[in-house]
Structures are given as structure tokens and as C-alpha cells.
Write a protein that holds these residues in place. Structure first.
Motif, PDB file in Angstrom:
ATOM      1  N   ASN A  30       1.959  -0.155 -16.091  1.00 23.25           N
ATOM      2  CA  ASN A  30       0.905   0.772 -16.511  1.00 23.25           C
ATOM      3  C   ASN A  30      -0.425   0.053 -16.692  1.00 23.25           C
ATOM      4  OD1 ASN A  30       2.509   3.066 -16.484  1.00 23.25           O
ATOM      5  ND2 ASN A  30       3.110   2.841 -18.624  1.00 23.25           N
ATOM      6  N   GLU A  31      -0.376  -1.181 -17.164  1.00 22.66           N
ATOM      7  CA  GLU A  31      -1.601  -1.936 -17.435  1.00 22.66           C
ATOM      8  C   GLU A  31      -2.312  -2.368 -16.153  1.00 22.66           C
ATOM      9  OE1 GLU A  31       1.463  -2.978 -18.913  1.00 22.66           O
ATOM     10  OE2 GLU A  31       1.012  -1.669 -20.611  1.00 22.66           O
ATOM     11  N   ASN A  32      -1.546  -2.691 -15.111  1.00 15.19           N
ATOM     12  CA  ASN A  32      -2.225  -3.218 -13.922  1.00 15.19           C
ATOM     13  C   ASN A  32      -2.458  -2.177 -12.826  1.00 15.19           C
ATOM     14  OD1 ASN A  32       0.202  -3.057 -12.469  1.00 15.19           O
ATOM     15  ND2 ASN A  32       0.580  -5.250 -12.518  1.00 15.19           N
ATOM     16  N   ILE A  33      -2.039  -0.946 -13.031  1.00 16.61           N
ATOM     17  CA  ILE A  33      -2.248   0.092 -12.005  1.00 16.61           C
ATOM     18  C   ILE A  33      -3.722   0.243 -11.618  1.00 16.61           C
ATOM     19  CG2 ILE A  33      -2.169   2.593 -11.578  1.00 16.61           C
ATOM     20  CD1 ILE A  33       0.667   2.549 -12.769  1.00 16.61           C
ATOM     21  N   PRO A  34      -4.670   0.349 -12.580  1.00 18.38           N
ATOM     22  CA  PRO A  34      -6.080   0.480 -12.164  1.00 18.38           C
ATOM     23  C   PRO A  34      -6.576  -0.709 -11.337  1.00 18.38           C
ATOM     24  CG  PRO A  34      -5.832   1.047 -14.472  1.00 18.38           C
ATOM     25  CD  PRO A  34      -4.521   0.457 -14.028  1.00 18.38           C
ATOM     26  N   ILE A  35      -6.121  -1.905 -11.676  1.00 19.70           N
ATOM     27  CA  ILE A  35      -6.533  -3.093 -10.924  1.00 19.70           C
ATOM     28  C   ILE A  35      -5.924  -3.071  -9.530  1.00 19.70           C
ATOM     29  CG2 ILE A  35      -6.371  -5.620 -10.834  1.00 19.70           C
ATOM     30  CD1 ILE A  35      -6.506  -5.569 -13.931  1.00 19.70           C
ATOM     31  N   LEU A  36      -4.656  -2.717  -9.438  1.00 22.71           N
ATOM     32  CA  LEU A  36      -3.996  -2.634  -8.132  1.00 22.71           C
ATOM     33  C   LEU A  36      -4.647  -1.557  -7.262  1.00 22.71           C
ATOM     34  CD1 LEU A  36      -0.270  -3.025  -9.248  1.00 22.71           C
ATOM     35  CD2 LEU A  36      -1.717  -4.744  -8.134  1.00 22.71           C
ATOM     36  N   GLN A  37      -5.068  -0.454  -7.873  1.00 21.65           N
ATOM     37  CA  GLN A  37      -5.757   0.591  -7.108  1.00 21.65           C
ATOM     38  C   GLN A  37      -7.050   0.053  -6.506  1.00 21.65           C
ATOM     39  OE1 GLN A  37      -6.052   3.607 -10.176  1.00 21.65           O
ATOM     40  NE2 GLN A  37      -4.336   4.758  -9.311  1.00 21.65           N
ATOM     41  N   LEU A  38      -7.786  -0.708  -7.290  1.00 22.61           N
ATOM     42  CA  LEU A  38      -9.043  -1.271  -6.798  1.00 22.61           C
ATOM     43  C   LEU A  38      -8.791  -2.332  -5.723  1.00 22.61           C
ATOM     44  CD1 LEU A  38     -11.916  -0.531  -7.332  1.00 22.61           C
ATOM     45  CD2 LEU A  38     -11.998  -2.192  -9.154  1.00 22.61           C
TER      46      LEU A  38
ATOM     47  N   ILE B 111       2.864  12.581   1.952  1.00 18.16           N
ATOM     48  CA  ILE B 111       2.973  11.467   1.016  1.00 18.16           C
ATOM     49  C   ILE B 111       3.384  10.225   1.793  1.00 18.16           C
ATOM     50  CG2 ILE B 111       4.096  10.609  -1.074  1.00 18.16           C
ATOM     51  CD1 ILE B 111       4.753  13.606  -1.693  1.00 18.16           C
ATOM     52  N   SER B 112       2.531   9.215   1.731  1.00 21.55           N
ATOM     53  CA  SER B 112       2.864   7.942   2.379  1.00 21.55           C
ATOM     54  C   SER B 112       3.015   6.883   1.299  1.00 21.55           C
ATOM     55  CB  SER B 112       1.794   7.544   3.400  1.00 21.55           C
ATOM     56  OG  SER B 112       0.552   7.358   2.766  1.00 21.55           O
ATOM     57  N   PHE B 113       3.814   5.886   1.611  1.00 23.14           N
ATOM     58  CA  PHE B 113       4.118   4.838   0.651  1.00 23.14           C
ATOM     59  C   PHE B 113       3.552   3.510   1.138  1.00 23.14           C
ATOM     60  CE2 PHE B 113       7.201   8.187   0.207  1.00 23.14           C
ATOM     61  CZ  PHE B 113       7.247   8.387  -1.162  1.00 23.14           C
ATOM     62  N   VAL B 114       2.895   2.803   0.254  1.00 20.47           N
ATOM     63  CA  VAL B 114       2.269   1.526   0.550  1.00 20.47           C
ATOM     64  C   VAL B 114       3.024   0.456  -0.232  1.00 20.47           C
ATOM     65  CG1 VAL B 114       0.149   0.186   0.383  1.00 20.47           C
ATOM     66  CG2 VAL B 114       0.033   2.631   0.837  1.00 20.47           C
ATOM     67  N   ILE B 115       3.461  -0.578   0.460  1.00 17.47           N
ATOM     68  CA  ILE B 115       4.182  -1.649  -0.226  1.00 17.47           C
ATOM     69  C   ILE B 115       3.216  -2.450  -1.088  1.00 17.47           C
ATOM     70  CG2 ILE B 115       5.453  -3.802   0.063  1.00 17.47           C
ATOM     71  CD1 ILE B 115       6.851  -2.578   2.403  1.00 17.47           C
ATOM     72  N   GLN B 116       3.582  -2.599  -2.341  1.00 16.56           N
ATOM     73  CA  GLN B 116       2.806  -3.376  -3.301  1.00 16.56           C
ATOM     74  C   GLN B 116       3.639  -4.610  -3.672  1.00 16.56           C
ATOM     75  OE1 GLN B 116       0.608  -5.239  -5.208  1.00 16.56           O
ATOM     76  NE2 GLN B 116      -0.466  -3.308  -4.881  1.00 16.56           N
TER      77      GLN B 116
ATOM     78  N   THR C 145      -7.033 -11.224 -14.363  1.00 14.74           N
ATOM     79  CA  THR C 145      -5.827 -10.531 -13.892  1.00 14.74           C
ATOM     80  C   THR C 145      -5.986 -10.112 -12.438  1.00 14.74           C
ATOM     81  OG1 THR C 145      -5.377  -9.735 -16.128  1.00 14.74           O
ATOM     82  CG2 THR C 145      -4.290  -8.565 -14.318  1.00 14.74           C
ATOM     83  N   THR C 146      -7.160  -9.630 -12.076  1.00 13.24           N
ATOM     84  CA  THR C 146      -7.420  -9.218 -10.697  1.00 13.24           C
ATOM     85  C   THR C 146      -7.237 -10.384  -9.738  1.00 13.24           C
ATOM     86  OG1 THR C 146      -8.982  -7.526 -11.457  1.00 13.24           O
ATOM     87  CG2 THR C 146      -9.125  -8.173  -9.140  1.00 13.24           C
ATOM     88  N   LYS C 147      -7.784 -11.533 -10.098  1.00  5.65           N
ATOM     89  CA  LYS C 147      -7.648 -12.722  -9.240  1.00  5.65           C
ATOM     90  C   LYS C 147      -6.180 -13.118  -9.093  1.00  5.65           C
ATOM     91  CE  LYS C 147     -10.787 -15.206 -11.445  1.00  5.65           C
ATOM     92  NZ  LYS C 147     -11.731 -16.282 -11.810  1.00  5.65           N
TER      93      LYS C 147
END
Length: 146
Positions: free
Chosen positions: A42-50, A31-36, A86-88
């Protein structure tokens, strides 16, 4: 999950976090951790993943850059106007290569897309080597992608 590679990693997990953490091994899992830098909801997780897919584009295993780019165009093409906005906004805290890649993708999908905020953040003396064909991402020169 996003169709960017045919390889399934069942032993490596990346977890976004707002604080730096060391990688850990739990059983068979690395398990590695990436700084966000953005607040994770919950709403922006899919966008952050992309956005993280753009950020780590060169690290996508067992695929060609052209194939991954086509899939990213497909995924972003399914976004609503609100999701694009939101993505932008979330992308503004990412590195310049990610910002340039997102701008190029969004303009390829819609040549009327307002990407000025993204474009103005870039150092126009820098370039970003992503390795896809100019036939896939038509505006690479504008976004300093090669």
C-alpha cells in the motif's frame, strides 16, 4: 489522475501484478496486467504508479512528450527525501530506459541528488529515445536520452 494526459480511459485498465496474466474483458472493460518486479505494498503503490509512467512514457495518449515531462518534474518535485530514496530503490528493478529517465528527472530537480546507483546500472553504449526538448530535461546527454 496524475495529469499526464487529458484523455480519460474509462474502458481500459492496467493492473500491476507480480505474476504474468492474460488480458481479460469484463463487460465494457479491457483489463491488462503489467508485471511489477517489486513487491507491491500500500505504501509503495503511488511510487510504482509514477515509475510505470516513466516505463510507459512513449505510450501516454494525446499529449506531447514535453508536456508529460513537465508534469513528471512537477510530481517528482513534490516528493519528500524519503520518497525519492524509495523511488530510487524501487527503480533498480526497472528497465534501463526507465532508470535513465528517472536519473535525468531527479538531477534536473536537484543537481546534488545522488543518482550514482542508477547511473552505474546503465549500458553507456545504449541510448533511449523519449522525444522531449533539451530545454525541459537539461541532462539528457549524460543519461543517453535523445
Amino acid at each position: 489522475k496524475l495529469g499526464l494526459t487529458a484523455q480519460e480511459s474509462i474502458t481500459t485498465l492496467q493492473v500491476a501484478t507480480n505474476k504474468a496474466k492474460k488480458s481479460v474483458v469484463r463487460g465494457n472493460y479491457q483489463i491488462s496486467f503489467v508485471i511489477q518486479p517489486n513487491i507491491i505494498t500500500n505504501e509503495n503503490i503511488p511510487i510504482l504508479q509514477l515509475l510505470d509512467c516513466l516505463r510507459f512514457f512513449k505510450n501516454i495518449p494525446t499529449t506531447l512528450p514535453n508536456d508529460s515531462c513537465k508534469q513528471l518534474l512537477l510530481l517528482f518535485g513534490q516528493y519528500t527525501e524519503k520518497q525519492i530514496h524509495t523511488t530510487k530503490q524501487l527503480a533498480l528493478k526497472y528497465n534501463p530506459a526507465t532508470i535513465a529517465f528517472l536519473g535525468a528527472l531527479l538531477e534536473t530537480l536537484n543537481d546534488k541528488e545522488d543518482t550514482n546507483a542508477l547511473y552505474n546500472l546503465l549500458n553507456h553504449q545504449s541510448s533511449y529515445k523519449l522525444g522531449m526538448s533539451k530545454n525541459i530535461l537539461l541532462n539528457q546527454k549524460k543519461w543517453h536520452i535523445r
